[in-house]
Design an enzyme around this catalytic site. Sequence first.
Site, short mmCIF file in Angstrom:
data_model
loop_
_atom_site.label_atom_id
_atom_site.label_comp_id
_atom_site.label_asym_id
_atom_site.label_seq_id
_atom_site.Cartn_x
_atom_site.Cartn_y
_atom_site.Cartn_z
N HIS A 168 -11.07 -28.09 13.47
CA HIS A 168 -11.23 -27.52 12.95
C HIS A 168 -10.20 -27.01 12.23
O HIS A 168 -9.34 -26.15 12.54
CB HIS A 168 -11.94 -25.38 13.63
CG HIS A 168 -13.51 -25.95 14.12
ND1 HIS A 168 -13.65 -25.95 15.42
CD2 HIS A 168 -14.30 -26.83 13.93
CE1 HIS A 168 -14.41 -25.95 15.87
NE2 HIS A 168 -15.27 -26.35 15.14
N GLU A 171 -7.71 -23.74 11.61
CA GLU A 171 -6.58 -23.49 13.32
C GLU A 171 -6.35 -24.08 13.30
O GLU A 171 -5.71 -24.80 14.23
CB GLU A 171 -8.19 -24.23 14.70
CG GLU A 171 -9.10 -22.78 14.45
CD GLU A 171 -10.15 -23.89 15.20
OE1 GLU A 171 -10.50 -23.91 16.69
OE2 GLU A 171 -11.16 -22.86 15.01
N HIS A 261 -7.38 -26.43 20.18
CA HIS A 261 -8.27 -24.66 18.74
C HIS A 261 -7.72 -24.00 19.13
O HIS A 261 -6.58 -23.68 19.26
CB HIS A 261 -9.64 -25.05 19.63
CG HIS A 261 -10.47 -26.07 18.89
ND1 HIS A 261 -11.21 -26.24 18.23
CD2 HIS A 261 -11.00 -26.97 19.83
CE1 HIS A 261 -12.20 -27.89 17.67
NE2 HIS A 261 -11.86 -27.84 19.36
N GLU A 337 -7.22 -22.76 23.89
CA GLU A 337 -7.98 -22.28 22.76
C GLU A 337 -7.03 -21.11 22.79
O GLU A 337 -6.51 -20.87 23.62
CB GLU A 337 -8.68 -21.59 22.76
CG GLU A 337 -10.52 -21.64 23.44
CD GLU A 337 -11.00 -22.45 22.14
OE1 GLU A 337 -10.09 -21.81 20.23
OE2 GLU A 337 -12.10 -23.04 21.75
#
Length: 377
Positions: A168, A171, A261, A337
Site C-alpha cells: 500500500h 504506508e 504495512h 503493522e
Amino acid sequence: MIHLSTAFDSGAVSVLSSADPADIRLALRPDNAADFKQWFHFRASGVRGVACGYTLTDAADSAYPDGWDGYAVRASYDRQHWFCVPSRYRDGQLQFEHTPEYDTVHYAYFEPYSWERHLDLVAGAQTAAPWCAVERLGLTLDGRELDLLRIGEPAPGKRNIWVIARQHPGESMAEWFAEGLIEALLDGEHAPARALLERAVLYVVPNMNPDGSVRGNLRTNAAGANLNREWAEPTMERSPEVALVRHKMLEIGVDAFLDVHGDEAIPHNFVAGCEGNPSFSARQGRLQQAFKAAWLAASPDFQVKHGYEERQFGPEQMTLATNWVGDRFDCLAFTIEMPFKDTADRPLPAVGWNGERSRQFGASVLLPLLSVLDTLR
C-alpha cells in the site's frame, strides 16, 4: 501570495480555496484509478510568518475515518526533518493551524519515502557489502523497475526469508522499516545480522508498489489494484508486482515471510498472522508465539495486546500476502503493522511515529528472526 503545489513525487491534495490564509480549504484526492483516499502531501509557499489555517473538508469520507482521532499532520521545511503539527478532527473535518518559520513548508499524512531515496537505497545496497545482490524482477505498469535485494550467499541448508514492504503506497513507514532492516543486514559488525546470514538468505522487496508511491496513492497501483488482495490470482495486466514476486517465491521457496504495512487507526506496532487459514497448524502457532515473544524482548516498541481480530478480513483472507504465503509454503508468515498516529505506549509528540523510529524498528526484527531460525523447518 500563498501558493499550494503537489507537482512532485507523491504529491496529492485538491485545493478548494486558498485566498484567505486563515481558512485554506482542501479535499483529499483519490487514488488515480480507485476511490481510496487518505494520503496527502503538498507544499505551501509564500508562508513565512503567516498564520495559516487548513481544513481537509472531506476527512469523514476517507478510507479510514477512524484514523483521524488522535492524529497529527507531519510537516517539514527541508524534507529531511519532519515534525508534528497539532491537529483536530471534528464535524467530519481535519483542521490544523501553523505559522511557518520559512518561506516554504511541506505537509504530509506521514513522512514520505521518495522514489529517489528508494533508488539510492537499492543502488547503495549493492555496493555496501559483497553479500548483497540486486535482481530486477520486471517492470510495473508505469514502466518502473521492481527490484529484489538478495542479502546473503545461497547455499544448501540455508533458510529463505522474504520481506516485502509498501504494498500500500501511502504506508511509507513500511519502506523506512525496510531501510533499517537492510542497513543492519549490510553492516558487517552487526552481530545479529552476521549470525542470521550464516544460516539464511534474505530476499527483500523494499517497495512493492512503485507506481502508487510516485502517484501519491493510498492503497493501489496504477491500475487501481489493491496489491494485498491480489495474491490468489495475480495477473501481469492488473497486478504485475505481485505476479513477479510470487513467481520468484515459487522458484526459490519461502521459510519465513514478513509483509510490512502501516495502520491508520491503531496507535500501536503489532503483527497479524495466519490463524484464520484453514491450513494453520500447531507448528505455525508455536513459531508465531516464539517470534512474538522474542520481539517483545528485543524492542519496547513492539506489543501484542492490540491488533486485528482473527479472520478480520473475511472472504478476502486468502487473497492477502501473509495468508497466501503461509498456506502455500506452510511457513511462518506475518503482516507487520505500524501506526500513522503516534504510539500510545511510548509517544514522542514532537515527531510522532516517524521514519527514524520505523528504521530502528526494522533493524530490531533481526533478533526475533534469529531466535526462530532453527525451528522454521
